[in-house]
Motif scaffolding. Structure first.
Motif, PDB file in Angstrom:
ATOM      1  N   ARG A 187      -6.084   7.651   3.846  1.00 49.57           N
ATOM      2  CA  ARG A 187      -6.022   8.439   2.609  1.00 49.57           C
ATOM      3  C   ARG A 187      -7.421   8.862   2.154  1.00 49.57           C
ATOM      4  NH1 ARG A 187      -5.579   5.964  -2.811  1.00 49.57           N
ATOM      5  NH2 ARG A 187      -5.373   8.005  -3.783  1.00 49.57           N
ATOM      6  N   GLY A 188      -7.472  10.038   1.548  1.00 49.62           N
ATOM      7  CA  GLY A 188      -8.741  10.512   1.022  1.00 49.62           C
ATOM      8  C   GLY A 188      -8.878  12.014   1.142  1.00 49.62           C
ATOM      9  N   PRO A 189      -9.933  12.592   0.556  1.00 52.16           N
ATOM     10  CA  PRO A 189     -10.106  14.047   0.564  1.00 52.16           C
ATOM     11  C   PRO A 189     -10.263  14.628   1.963  1.00 52.16           C
ATOM     12  CG  PRO A 189     -12.062  12.937  -0.309  1.00 52.16           C
ATOM     13  CD  PRO A 189     -10.991  11.910  -0.218  1.00 52.16           C
ATOM     14  N   ASN A 190     -10.809  13.848   2.899  1.00 53.59           N
ATOM     15  CA  ASN A 190     -10.939  14.378   4.255  1.00 53.59           C
ATOM     16  C   ASN A 190      -9.567  14.636   4.873  1.00 53.59           C
ATOM     17  OD1 ASN A 190     -12.542  15.029   6.702  1.00 53.59           O
ATOM     18  ND2 ASN A 190     -11.411  13.293   7.546  1.00 53.59           N
ATOM     19  N   LEU A 191      -8.647  13.706   4.657  1.00 57.27           N
ATOM     20  CA  LEU A 191      -7.291  13.899   5.184  1.00 57.27           C
ATOM     21  C   LEU A 191      -6.647  15.120   4.549  1.00 57.27           C
ATOM     22  CD1 LEU A 191      -4.897  12.977   6.895  1.00 57.27           C
ATOM     23  CD2 LEU A 191      -4.212  11.491   4.992  1.00 57.27           C
ATOM     24  N   GLY A 192      -6.816  15.280   3.239  1.00 56.37           N
ATOM     25  CA  GLY A 192      -6.270  16.468   2.583  1.00 56.37           C
ATOM     26  C   GLY A 192      -6.851  17.748   3.147  1.00 56.37           C
ATOM     27  N   GLY A 193      -8.149  17.738   3.444  1.00 60.01           N
ATOM     28  CA  GLY A 193      -8.788  18.913   4.032  1.00 60.01           C
ATOM     29  C   GLY A 193      -8.269  19.216   5.424  1.00 60.01           C
ATOM     30  N   ILE A 194      -8.066  18.176   6.221  1.00 63.13           N
ATOM     31  CA  ILE A 194      -7.501  18.368   7.559  1.00 63.13           C
ATOM     32  C   ILE A 194      -6.126  19.005   7.456  1.00 63.13           C
ATOM     33  CG2 ILE A 194      -6.554  17.140   9.565  1.00 63.13           C
ATOM     34  CD1 ILE A 194      -8.881  15.140   9.233  1.00 63.13           C
ATOM     35  N   LYS A 195      -5.311  18.521   6.527  1.00 63.93           N
ATOM     36  CA  LYS A 195      -3.964  19.080   6.371  1.00 63.93           C
ATOM     37  C   LYS A 195      -4.014  20.536   5.925  1.00 63.93           C
ATOM     38  CE  LYS A 195      -1.530  14.803   5.153  1.00 63.93           C
ATOM     39  NZ  LYS A 195      -0.601  14.211   4.177  1.00 63.93           N
TER      40      LYS A 195
ATOM     41  N   GLU B 121       0.805  -1.221   0.000  1.00 60.23           N
ATOM     42  CA  GLU B 121       0.000   0.000   0.000  1.00 60.23           C
ATOM     43  C   GLU B 121       0.839   1.273   0.000  1.00 60.23           C
ATOM     44  OE1 GLU B 121      -3.930  -1.623   2.418  1.00 60.23           O
ATOM     45  OE2 GLU B 121      -2.246  -0.779   3.547  1.00 60.23           O
ATOM     46  N   VAL B 122       2.141   1.147   0.129  1.00 56.67           N
ATOM     47  CA  VAL B 122       3.023   2.317   0.193  1.00 56.67           C
ATOM     48  C   VAL B 122       3.694   2.546  -1.156  1.00 56.67           C
ATOM     49  CG1 VAL B 122       5.025   3.358   1.315  1.00 56.67           C
ATOM     50  CG2 VAL B 122       3.436   1.933   2.638  1.00 56.67           C
ATOM     51  N   VAL B 123       3.511   3.749  -1.690  1.00 50.47           N
ATOM     52  CA  VAL B 123       4.192   4.155  -2.917  1.00 50.47           C
ATOM     53  C   VAL B 123       5.461   4.900  -2.511  1.00 50.47           C
ATOM     54  CG1 VAL B 123       4.013   5.425  -5.075  1.00 50.47           C
ATOM     55  CG2 VAL B 123       1.970   4.383  -4.077  1.00 50.47           C
TER      56      VAL B 123
ATOM     57  N   LEU C 124       4.572  12.595 -11.105  1.00 48.12           N
ATOM     58  CA  LEU C 124       4.544  11.357 -10.326  1.00 48.12           C
ATOM     59  C   LEU C 124       3.549  11.456  -9.176  1.00 48.12           C
ATOM     60  CD1 LEU C 124       8.327  10.427 -10.238  1.00 48.12           C
ATOM     61  CD2 LEU C 124       6.532   9.420 -11.656  1.00 48.12           C
ATOM     62  N   LEU C 125       3.446  12.618  -8.567  1.00 48.23           N
ATOM     63  CA  LEU C 125       2.447  12.793  -7.511  1.00 48.23           C
ATOM     64  C   LEU C 125       1.034  12.678  -8.080  1.00 48.23           C
ATOM     65  CD1 LEU C 125       4.058  15.643  -5.371  1.00 48.23           C
ATOM     66  CD2 LEU C 125       3.937  13.198  -4.831  1.00 48.23           C
ATOM     67  N   ASP C 126       0.849  13.115  -9.325  1.00 47.28           N
ATOM     68  CA  ASP C 126      -0.441  12.898  -9.986  1.00 47.28           C
ATOM     69  C   ASP C 126      -0.734  11.400 -10.084  1.00 47.28           C
ATOM     70  OD1 ASP C 126      -0.863  15.608 -10.384  1.00 47.28           O
ATOM     71  OD2 ASP C 126      -0.138  15.594 -12.464  1.00 47.28           O
ATOM     72  N   GLU C 127       0.283  10.623 -10.452  1.00 49.39           N
ATOM     73  CA  GLU C 127       0.113   9.173 -10.550  1.00 49.39           C
ATOM     74  C   GLU C 127      -0.234   8.563  -9.192  1.00 49.39           C
ATOM     75  OE1 GLU C 127       3.003   6.776 -12.549  1.00 49.39           O
ATOM     76  OE2 GLU C 127       3.589   8.410 -13.892  1.00 49.39           O
ATOM     77  N   VAL C 128       0.448   9.023  -8.161  1.00 53.78           N
ATOM     78  CA  VAL C 128       0.187   8.495  -6.823  1.00 53.78           C
ATOM     79  C   VAL C 128      -1.246   8.806  -6.405  1.00 53.78           C
ATOM     80  CG1 VAL C 128       0.859   8.586  -4.401  1.00 53.78           C
ATOM     81  CG2 VAL C 128       2.617   8.673  -6.181  1.00 53.78           C
ATOM     82  N   GLU C 129      -1.684  10.026  -6.639  1.00 58.00           N
ATOM     83  CA  GLU C 129      -3.061  10.397  -6.270  1.00 58.00           C
ATOM     84  C   GLU C 129      -4.101   9.583  -7.031  1.00 58.00           C
ATOM     85  OE1 GLU C 129      -4.523  14.258  -5.121  1.00 58.00           O
ATOM     86  OE2 GLU C 129      -2.634  15.151  -5.811  1.00 58.00           O
ATOM     87  N   ALA C 130      -3.744   9.132  -8.230  1.00 52.46           N
ATOM     88  CA  ALA C 130      -4.691   8.386  -9.056  1.00 52.46           C
ATOM     89  C   ALA C 130      -4.807   6.915  -8.634  1.00 52.46           C
ATOM     90  CB  ALA C 130      -4.284   8.467 -10.522  1.00 52.46           C
ATOM     91  N   THR C 131      -3.950   6.443  -7.757  1.00 50.82           N
ATOM     92  CA  THR C 131      -4.043   5.058  -7.305  1.00 50.82           C
ATOM     93  C   THR C 131      -5.329   4.864  -6.503  1.00 50.82           C
ATOM     94  OG1 THR C 131      -2.797   5.502  -5.271  1.00 50.82           O
ATOM     95  CG2 THR C 131      -1.544   4.811  -7.199  1.00 50.82           C
ATOM     96  N   GLU C 132      -5.842   3.661  -6.534  1.00 52.87           N
ATOM     97  CA  GLU C 132      -7.090   3.361  -5.836  1.00 52.87           C
ATOM     98  C   GLU C 132      -6.812   2.609  -4.539  1.00 52.87           C
ATOM     99  OE1 GLU C 132      -9.691   1.293  -8.449  1.00 52.87           O
ATOM    100  OE2 GLU C 132      -9.886   2.976  -9.849  1.00 52.87           O
TER     101      GLU C 132
END
Length: 233
Positions: A201-209, A9-11, A38-46
């Motif tokens: 991982r997810g949009p909630n975590l991004g919002g918290i950050k 699960e770790v990129v 590359l960060l775009d690629e990482v974000e696109a992982t499911e």
């Protein structure tokens, strides 16, 4: 150029060239573009995922690409603003981020490590340092905001005004990094720390950050003024 690997699960984002073991991994514009791609690629992982950045050889990253800077002095403010975008991207990245600092992290490279959620540094070799004071280089508003926001106040004062080189254990004592590891174990320790957080991982975590780092992000998004620099004058 930077490349990706995966450990479950770790990129893992390597900051240097895949077929070379010792790169300085400086912030050339092409390097910055590659990191964002590359960060775009990482974000696109499911599914559950977390991010670790690291490198091979002597340097985690040696910071700004000084050859590019002095060849393009008129574009220095725009270049520095582009450097800032890597920091803002990581600060609000929607998954856990861990820097595995296996070698020297200087200047802009030291700040890159601070843009992660957590840091693991090699205990016995390598330095984290801000040499700008000795190079007669000012910190941008964004860089100063990043350092003030991510370091204890007195650590920021010491690091920014003295250029001290912190080894792994000193960096841990100064709260620059959260953990240290021996040679060969830095990446493994960082990966396990990241793996434990992959489910967040997810949009909630991004919002918290984004909420957590709102002032730092505002500073990093402040355009760099050309009047701050006198190179070539």
């Amino acid at each position: 150029m930077p490349y990706l690997d995966r450990d479950g699960e770790v990129v893992v984002l390597y900051l240097g060239n895949e077929n070379e073991t010792d790169n300085e991994n400086r912030f050339h514009p092409d390097w910055i573009d590659r990191v964002h791609a590359l960060l775009d690629e990482v974000e696109a992982t499911e599914g559950p995922a977390a991010l670790v950045t690291t490198a091979t050889g002597k340097f985690y990253t040696n910071g700004l690409d000084t050859d590019h800077v002095f060849a393009n002095l008129g574009a220095l403010p725009e270049y520095l603003d582009r450097v800032h975008t890597v920091y803002t991207r990581l600060l609000a990245f929607p998954m856990a981020t861990v820097a595995a600092v296996q070698g020297h992290a200087f200047g802009a490279g030291a700040m890159l490590a601070l843009a992660h959620d957590f840091r693991v540094m090699r205990a016995d070799r390598g330095y984290w340092s801000l040499p700008e004071v000795d190079l007669q280089m000012p910190f941008t508003v964004g860089m100063a905001g990043l350092l003030e926001g991510r370091l204890p106040k007195q650590t920021a004062v010491e690091a920014m005004t003295t250029g001290r080189r912190y080894g792994g254990e000193d960096a841990k004592a100064a709260a620059i990094v959260e953990a240290t590891a021996g040679e060969g174990d830095v990446l493994a320790v960082a990966v396990e720390r990241a793996r434990a957080l992959a489910g967040k991982r997810g949009p909630n975590l991004g919002g918290i950050k984004r909420s957590l780092h709102v002032r730092t992000l505002e500073a990093l998004e402040t355009p760099t003024a050309s009047s701050s620099f006198s190179f070539g004058q």
